[in-house]
Motif scaffolding. Sequence first.
Motif, short mmCIF file in Angstrom:
data_model
loop_
_atom_site.label_atom_id
_atom_site.label_comp_id
_atom_site.label_asym_id
_atom_site.label_seq_id
_atom_site.Cartn_x
_atom_site.Cartn_y
_atom_site.Cartn_z
N TRP A 246 0.82 -1.21 0.00
CA TRP A 246 0.00 0.00 0.00
C TRP A 246 0.86 1.26 0.00
N LYS B 103 -5.51 1.93 -6.08
CA LYS B 103 -6.04 1.24 -4.90
C LYS B 103 -7.18 0.31 -5.30
N TRP C 162 -9.84 5.39 1.77
CA TRP C 162 -9.42 4.08 2.22
C TRP C 162 -10.61 3.14 2.36
N GLN D 197 -10.91 -0.09 -0.04
CA GLN D 197 -10.74 -1.37 0.63
C GLN D 197 -11.99 -2.23 0.54
N ASP E 111 1.49 2.14 -3.48
CA ASP E 111 0.35 2.79 -4.14
C ASP E 111 0.33 4.29 -3.84
N HIS F 25 -5.80 -2.65 -7.09
CA HIS F 25 -5.16 -3.46 -6.07
C HIS F 25 -6.21 -4.33 -5.37
N SER F 26 -7.32 -3.69 -5.03
CA SER F 26 -8.39 -4.41 -4.34
C SER F 26 -8.97 -5.53 -5.20
N SER G 235 -5.57 -7.30 1.69
CA SER G 235 -6.50 -6.37 2.31
C SER G 235 -7.37 -7.07 3.35
#
Lengths: 216, 216
Positions: free
Chosen positions: A82, A106, A172, A176, A85, A109-110, A117
């Motif tokens: 993270w 992000k 966030w 997430q 990122d 990434h998720s 995560s």
Amino acid sequence: MTELFMSDNKKPGTTRKSGIREANTRQIIAAAEALFSEKGFNGTSTQEIADRAGLPKANVHYYFKTKQDLYSVVLQDILQGWQKDAEIFQRSSDPEEVLRSYIRAKMEHSFTRPKGSKMWAMEVIQGGPVMGKEIRKALVSWDDTVLQRIQTWIDEGKIQAVSPQSMLNMIWATTQYYADYDYQIRILNDNKRLTVAQREEAIEDVSRMILHGVLQ
Amino acid sequence: MTELFMSDNKKPGTTRKSGIREANTRQIIAAAEALFSEKGFNGTSTQEIADRAGLPKANVHYYFKTKQDLYSVVLQDILQGWQKDAEIFQRSSDPEEVLRSYIRAKMEHSFTRPKGSKMWAMEVIQGGPVMGKEIRKALVSWDDTVLQRIQTWIDEGKIQAVSPQSMLNMIWATTQYYADYDYQIRILNDNKRLTVAQREEAIEDVSRMILHGVLQ
DNA sequence: CCAATAGTTGACCAAAAGGTCAACTTACAA
DNA sequence: TTGTAAGTTGACCTTTTGGTCAACTATTGG
């Protein structure tokens, strides 16, 4: 990451024996991340980790003294991802550009690597029983860096005067969410995984709402 | 909620014996919710639940056949709480009013009763291993109701044309975050619990960003 | 008052799990 | 080639845990 997973182990002075140690270590970490994220710390047995890594259980304990040590190393690994990122915050000073890039990074990434995560989320939800001081420190210093940058935007009148922490929390939380709650998202999407187009739409929607919400 | 926690048990035909069954049942559920949210399903032993409820373990098994049964009942209870928060969507048709009220209710819920949210989050993160069909159904039908209302706002041009699900996701993600991640929030707040004023600020910030983000 | 139902509980069991260990094999530096 | 450090592994031990059970007590309808 280097040198971390050997912290409390019988680490050899110099690296020898081709890359056996590193190779096995990586496999164990990968197996652990997958399992911890699916079943939590207590729901995962060292035997399962060993099986998934293709090694006998005793071998896992040879590289990682305890299950907790292993867990801690994996957590550290995740936070580092993270931090990468967020490097964007240092590379540009235009809020729209930075936020767009960051949200996209992000979100992707998720979508592509939700395991980390999830594992992080479960650790935090439970009050960080394993997370050590170092990880907390890294988290705080990363947070500070980002907050400072957001504050300058506010000072320059580029974005709304919300608390920087509130703003970062929202980013966030939302990004997430697409990792942590993927199961719920699937249920609410006719029990089907999001298609690539739907993912793209989600990224667009999230970007639009957040940008619209914070830009002047 | 009534009749649920007796589903697979030796339930008595009629309720007798003052309220022993109900009283004990409630205590067990409360203890279970607290412990499951702190340590997850696998991290919580039936013995601990019993101790916290002030009963011998065998007594817990008298009321709930298995640990899973108990867990499932608690989950159901939690979802019902959120459904109540969302009744606002039916009581008004003005998006600003509804969203403000809903966000406030949800945030206060997160601050004052984070346990349920945490337990739910852990269940979902792990892919809903225990969550049954009924719970999923309830979730879907609740989601549908809210989405319809958001869609009418879009059709009437009252809010931005983002996907209703994306919008609800963001609201959910952000509000839940203050429950699920309270530990991380505390770390990033000098290791201090948010004060009442800070909570109020968070509610304001979240409301402002979301409203600003979705209203025309 | 009494029979039947509900509730209580300590003792017990089998399975699972984290971790240890000592014997063994492999790899490499000299 | 060989000594030494690194790596491997099956067997084993201890603790924990979910769940069972049979004996016991309390409550209540009739």
